[in-house]
Design an enzyme around this catalytic site. Structure first.
Site, PDB file in Angstrom:
ATOM      1  N   ASP A   1       0.844  -1.197   0.000  1.00 62.74           N
ATOM      2  CA  ASP A   1       0.000   0.000   0.000  1.00 62.74           C
ATOM      3  C   ASP A   1       0.879   1.248   0.000  1.00 62.74           C
ATOM      4  OD1 ASP A   1      -2.096  -1.722   0.447  1.00 62.74           O
ATOM      5  OD2 ASP A   1      -2.029  -1.420   2.622  1.00 62.74           O
TER       6      ASP A   1
HETATM    7  N1  URA Z   1      -1.169  -5.983   3.737  1.00 60.91           N
HETATM    8  C1  URA Z   1      -1.587  -4.705   3.856  1.00 60.91           C
HETATM    9  O1  URA Z   1      -2.585  -4.438   4.512  1.00 60.91           O
HETATM   10  N2  URA Z   1      -0.885  -3.761   3.222  1.00 60.91           N
HETATM   11  C2  URA Z   1       0.228  -4.007   2.518  1.00 60.91           C
HETATM   12  O2  URA Z   1       0.823  -3.081   1.970  1.00 60.91           O
HETATM   13  C3  URA Z   1       0.655  -5.337   2.405  1.00 60.91           C
HETATM   14  C4  URA Z   1      -0.062  -6.315   3.023  1.00 60.91           C
END
Ligand code: URA
Length: 247
Positions: free
Chosen positions: A104
């Site tokens: 993310d």
């Molecule tokens: N899980 C998440 O919530 N965010 C990420 O970036 C990777 C795995």
């Protein structure tokens, strides 16, 4: 003869999934004709394949770069909205790199960049059971019975039930805890959703490992080439018996 989607991945154009999208969007021609079917088979040595009008070169040299992705960057190779992408953080190495899986925008940590579409497929597809490890700072201190729910698997908003996770509390403070969680899937915002589910929202998230690859003391925004031993592990994973589709 190979599937068009795989030819693009092997040439370092995009991951298999992203390559399939390019094909469906009509960006790919073979001998001058648009092909819309990712599974159509061709011999790359016998035809001319172009993406967005540019000929596809088959690269032999595979490049693997480990980046510590800082917050604020998106994990795609190109962004139509012009936002900062992880490729802005690495030098031009003469090959078209793309990220293996996604983090993310507000997640930090280990992100592999490569032009090896086959390795990208192996390292991200859940059937190969490669664990991704995260350190999550969560609100409050989760009780063992709540962590057990994550170990068994929970139903995500998408309807998918998460596969069993390994999770433990590393440190606690009065109003938060650091939890280490290992999952072999990589669904969108999965770790955040899992901790939301048990009532302990994530405040910050860092990926520390991808299989045997370890972030170590690489600082956010810094990158390095993989070592020979790390590259060997990737090749072993990509070429092993597990490449055969599971029944
Ligand atoms: N899980 C998440 O919530 N965010 C990420 O970036 C990777 C795995």
């Amino acid at each position: 003869m190979e599937r068009l989607q795989k030819i693009l991945a092997n040439a370092g154009i995009a991951s298999r999934r992203a390559g399939a999208e390019l094909i469906k969007e009509g960006c790919v021609t073979v001998d001058g004709r648009i092909v819309l079917e990712p599974g159509a088979r061709f011999d790359p040595s016998q035809c001319e394949i172009k993406v967005d009008g540019k000929p596809v070169k088959i690269h032999d040299k595979k490049i693997y770069i480990m980046l510590n992705k800082p917050q604020g960057y998106i994990s795609t190779a190109r962004d139509p909205r012009g936002r900062k992408t992880v490729l802005d953080l690495v030098p031009n190495v003469g090959a078209r790199l793309f990220p293996v899986g996604r983090l993310d925008r507000d997640t930090e940590g280990l992100l592999l960049l490569t032009n090896d579409g086959h390795a990208a497929y192996t390292l991200t597809h859940p059937k190969f059971e490669i664990y991704k490890t995260y350190l999550a700072v969560v609100e409050g201190v989760p009780a063992e019975e709540k962590l057990s729910l994550l170990r068994k698997g929970i139903r995500l908003q998408s309807g998918h039930v998460s596969s069993p996770a390994q999770v433990r509390i590393v440190t606690v403070s009065p109003d938060s805890a650091v939890a280490e969680i290992k999952i072999r899937e990589g669904r969108k915002r999965q770790v955040r959703e899992m901790f939301d589910f048990i009532g302990h929202p994530v405040r910050s998230l860092v990926r520390t490992h991808l299989g045997r690859l370890e972030l170590g003391d690489l600082k956010p925004g810094s990158w390095r080439y993989l070592t020979k031993a790390e590259e060997d592990w990737i090749r072993e994973m990509s070429a092993g018996p597990q490449e055969r589709p599971s029944k």
